[in-house]
Each structure stands twice: as structure tokens, then as C-alpha cells.
Design a protein around this motif. Structure first.
Motif, PDB file in Angstrom:
ATOM      1  N   ILE A 174      -3.175   3.248   2.288  1.00 51.65           N
ATOM      2  CA  ILE A 174      -4.182   2.943   1.276  1.00 51.65           C
ATOM      3  C   ILE A 174      -3.801   1.670   0.516  1.00 51.65           C
ATOM      4  O   ILE A 174      -2.692   1.555  -0.022  1.00 51.65           O
ATOM      5  CB  ILE A 174      -4.329   4.101   0.273  1.00 51.65           C
ATOM      6  CG1 ILE A 174      -4.649   5.411   0.996  1.00 51.65           C
ATOM      7  CG2 ILE A 174      -5.402   3.782  -0.764  1.00 51.65           C
ATOM      8  CD1 ILE A 174      -4.567   6.636   0.103  1.00 51.65           C
TER       9      ILE A 174
ATOM     10  N   THR B 250      -8.692   1.837   3.474  1.00 48.66           N
ATOM     11  CA  THR B 250      -7.742   2.721   4.140  1.00 48.66           C
ATOM     12  C   THR B 250      -7.732   2.479   5.639  1.00 48.66           C
ATOM     13  O   THR B 250      -8.737   2.030   6.223  1.00 48.66           O
ATOM     14  CB  THR B 250      -8.084   4.208   3.890  1.00 48.66           C
ATOM     15  OG1 THR B 250      -9.388   4.472   4.413  1.00 48.66           O
ATOM     16  CG2 THR B 250      -8.043   4.535   2.413  1.00 48.66           C
TER      17      THR B 250
ATOM     18  N   ASP C 231     -11.072   0.576  -2.765  1.00 54.12           N
ATOM     19  CA  ASP C 231      -9.866   0.788  -1.969  1.00 54.12           C
ATOM     20  C   ASP C 231     -10.210   0.651  -0.491  1.00 54.12           C
ATOM     21  O   ASP C 231     -11.357   0.894  -0.068  1.00 54.12           O
ATOM     22  CB  ASP C 231      -9.306   2.192  -2.215  1.00 54.12           C
ATOM     23  CG  ASP C 231      -8.854   2.397  -3.657  1.00 54.12           C
ATOM     24  OD1 ASP C 231      -8.742   1.403  -4.390  1.00 54.12           O
ATOM     25  OD2 ASP C 231      -8.630   3.570  -4.037  1.00 54.12           O
TER      26      ASP C 231
ATOM     27  N   GLY D 144       0.817  -1.207   0.000  1.00 55.75           N
ATOM     28  CA  GLY D 144       0.000   0.000   0.000  1.00 55.75           C
ATOM     29  C   GLY D 144       0.853   1.259   0.000  1.00 55.75           C
ATOM     30  O   GLY D 144       2.090   1.215  -0.042  1.00 55.75           O
TER      31      GLY D 144
ATOM     32  N   THR E 201      -5.119  -0.368  -2.738  1.00 59.06           N
ATOM     33  CA  THR E 201      -5.984  -0.206  -3.910  1.00 59.06           C
ATOM     34  C   THR E 201      -6.774  -1.490  -4.156  1.00 59.06           C
ATOM     35  O   THR E 201      -6.194  -2.578  -4.237  1.00 59.06           O
ATOM     36  CB  THR E 201      -5.144   0.139  -5.150  1.00 59.06           C
ATOM     37  OG1 THR E 201      -4.404   1.341  -4.899  1.00 59.06           O
ATOM     38  CG2 THR E 201      -6.043   0.336  -6.367  1.00 59.06           C
TER      39      THR E 201
END
Length: 321
Positions: A165, A176, A174, A133, A167
Motif C-alpha cells: 500500500i 495498492t 491510496d 509503502g 498512501t
């Protein structure tokens, strides 16, 4: 109708039966999103006959509601969704199929690491989720972060939110994860100044041009003591001591110190003078001291008597004191 023509005066003969024709079943063509997340869903629909039944070839990958066609992801893999229209009136069943691929949901995990650092320090934020990430900082004026490693470097006092993050792929959004890092200004003891050579009976004040509120200490209190708040150094005996000024670090910052040396010298001691204090104008006397040697003798009234500056020999000149 089946007809037999009659002969020899016999009439024709017929037999009849009804035949019913039914429309063939039409499962049509299936449509809908074919790549979903393991935590997501999609609806498969047909442009053919209504009322059919949806089935999934691998329910461990994705299930499907038999009536609505809503496909729900379960785990990574591919399943075939089949829509079946049952044939009637001699018509065979008709089916239509489409494949749905299920991808694992992105997982940014939970972030961990030291959350209070100095403006001159660093910390590493890490995730227990998926690797690969990207780390970002919401307030780069307070701290920056290496996008790959999660190394946070303090810049100035303030708070920043570090975001990690992952993806999403294959229809997955996504994901987070966030954590706050507070940056505190580094302690600054500054530079010390003040007289560095004092008498054993004297004092001096050591001061700092750094942060206020620190504490002064003496490495050798037997040589000189120091007031912890004011920095006033008081001589005690001959020698040298190190005066240290300490600012306590906060919020992850280390203490900072500044030092200076103060040398203490023995006080000059002229002692007490002794000798005959009444002499003739033609006579002499020697004045001596029980104090330090090497001093200089002087006479305040050389018209009455003179004195040898080194030996203390007083020679009378004329009546007087």
C-alpha cells in the motif's frame, strides 16, 4: 439636459442626451478543491456572474474547461485558475483567481518474488513502484510479512495475499498492488528405526516415523541393499552402510532426509565335520570342521561317547551311537 437662460425677451434654450448605466462585471469568488491528483480532477465554480471563461496559467500542470471549470490534473505543480467576466457598456472586465496544486498519483507498482515457499522458509516480495509503502498479509496463519521489507515468513500450509500500500497525498487516493504466496508443509523424513546389526545372510526392516512415500537408499550396496519402498535391508557382505530415507520437498520446500547405519557381520560357519565315524568302546577319534575355528563340540549321547569340547576328540564309552 443642458439649459441656457434667455435674456432680453429671448426664451431659454436646452440640449439633451441619454446616458445608459450598466452593472459592473462581477467574477465573484472561486471555490472548489484546490489539491488534486495528477490522475484526478476538480470543479472550480464562481458565485459571481455566469457565462465567464475559465483559464489555467500552467496547462502543463492542469487544464481547465473554459465553460464548466472542470480542472484536470496533468503533472506535478501549481497553476492559477482564472475566471473572467467580460465587462460591457463601459465596464471593465472582472476576474477571480484560485490556485490548484497537483500531486503525483501514488504508485504501488507491480509486486514480484518467489510465490511458493515452505512452511519453514522465507521469500522477499518487492515492488517496482514508489518506495516507503506498507506490506500486509491477508492470512497470517499461512504466512506473515515484514511491513517495511516485504520479507514473507511461512507459518503453515495455505495461501495468503500480500498487499503493498502506498498512501496517496494531496488529494490522491491510496494505491495498492497484490500477489499471492502459497505455503507448503515442510517435508519430514522423521527418525529411522530398526535393527542396525545384521548377518550377511539376514535382513532387517528400517522404518520412519515421518512422512510416508519416501525412498530408501543404501550408501554401500556391496555391504547391504535396501528395497527403496519397503526399507527391507538385505545383508551382502561384511561392512557398514548408511541407509538414507528421502522425502521429496514440494512447493518450494527442500527435500528432507533421515539416516541410520547398518552393520553387516559374516554369518557363522560350522562347516562340514569329518573324522572316523566308527570306533571301539575303548578307542578314540578326532572330529574336525572345515568351517570357522573356535567352536564347541558336544555329544548327544555321552553314554556312548564323550567329546572334548575344544579339540573334538571323541572317546568311546559303550556300544551305541
Amino acid at each position: 439636459t443642458y439649459t441656457i437662460t434667455g435674456t432680453g425677451g429671448c426664451p431659454d434654450d436646452t440640449a439633451t442626451t441619454d446616458v445608459t448605466v450598466t452593472t459592473a462585471a462581477d467574477a465573484g469568488t472561486l471555490s472548489g478543491v484546490q489539491a488534486i491528483c495528477s490522475t484526478g480532477s476538480t470543479t472550480i465554480s464562481s458565485d459571481g456572474d455566469t457565462g465567464g471563461i475559465y483559464t489555467s496559467s500552467v496547462p502543463a500542470v492542469a487544464t481547465v474547461d473554459s465553460a464548466s471549470g472542470v480542472v484536470t490534473g496533468v503533472s506535478v505543480g501549481t497553476t492559477t485558475i482564472t475566471y473572467t467576466i467580460t465587462g460591457t457598456g463601459g465596464c471593465a472586465d472582472d476576474t477571480a483567481t484560485t490556485e490548484v496544486t497537483v500531486t503525483t498519483a501514488a504508485n504501488a507498482g507491480t509486486l514480484s518474488g518467489v510465490q511458493a515457499i515452505c512452511s519453514t522458509g522465507t521469500t522477499t516480495i518487492s515492488s517496482d513502484g514508489d518506495t516507503g509503502g506498507i506490506y500486509t498479509s491477508s492470512n497470517t496463519a499461512a504466512a506473515i510479512v515484514d511491513s517495511a521489507s516485504g520479507l514473507v515468513t511461512g507459518v503453515s500450509a495455505g495461501t495468503t495475499t500480500i498487499t503493498y500500500i502506498i498512501t496517496g497525498t494531496g488529494g490522491c487516493p491510496d494505491d495498492t498492488a497484490t500477489i499471492d504466496v502459497t505455503v507448503t508443509t515442510a517435508a519430514d523424513a522423521g527418525t529411522l528405526s530398526g535393527i542396525q546389526a545384521i548377518c550377511s545372510t539376514g535382513s532387517t526392516t528400517i522404518s520412519s516415523d515421518g512422512d510416508t512415500g519416501g525412498i530408501y537408499t543404501s550408501s554401500v550396496p556391496a555391504v547391504a541393499t535396501v528395497d527403496s519402498a519397503s526399507g527391507v535391508v538385505t545383508g551382502v557382505s561384511v561392512g557398514t552402510t548408511t541407509i538414507t530415507y528421502t522425502i521429496t520437498g514440494t512447493g518450494g520446500c527442500a527435500d528432507d532426509t533421515a539416516t541410520t547405519e547398518v552393520t553387516v557381520t559374516t554369518a557363522a560357519n560350522a562347516g562340514t565335520l569329518s573324522g572316523v565315524q566308527a570306533i571301539c568302546s575303548t578307542g578314540t577319534t578326532t572330529i574336525s570342521s572345515d568351517g570357522d575355528t573356535g567352536g564347541i563340540y558336544t555329544s548327544s549321547n555321552t553314554a556312548a561317547a564323550i567329546v572334548d569340547s575344544a579339540s573334538g576328540l571323541v572317546t568311546g564309552v559303550s556300544a551305541g551311537t
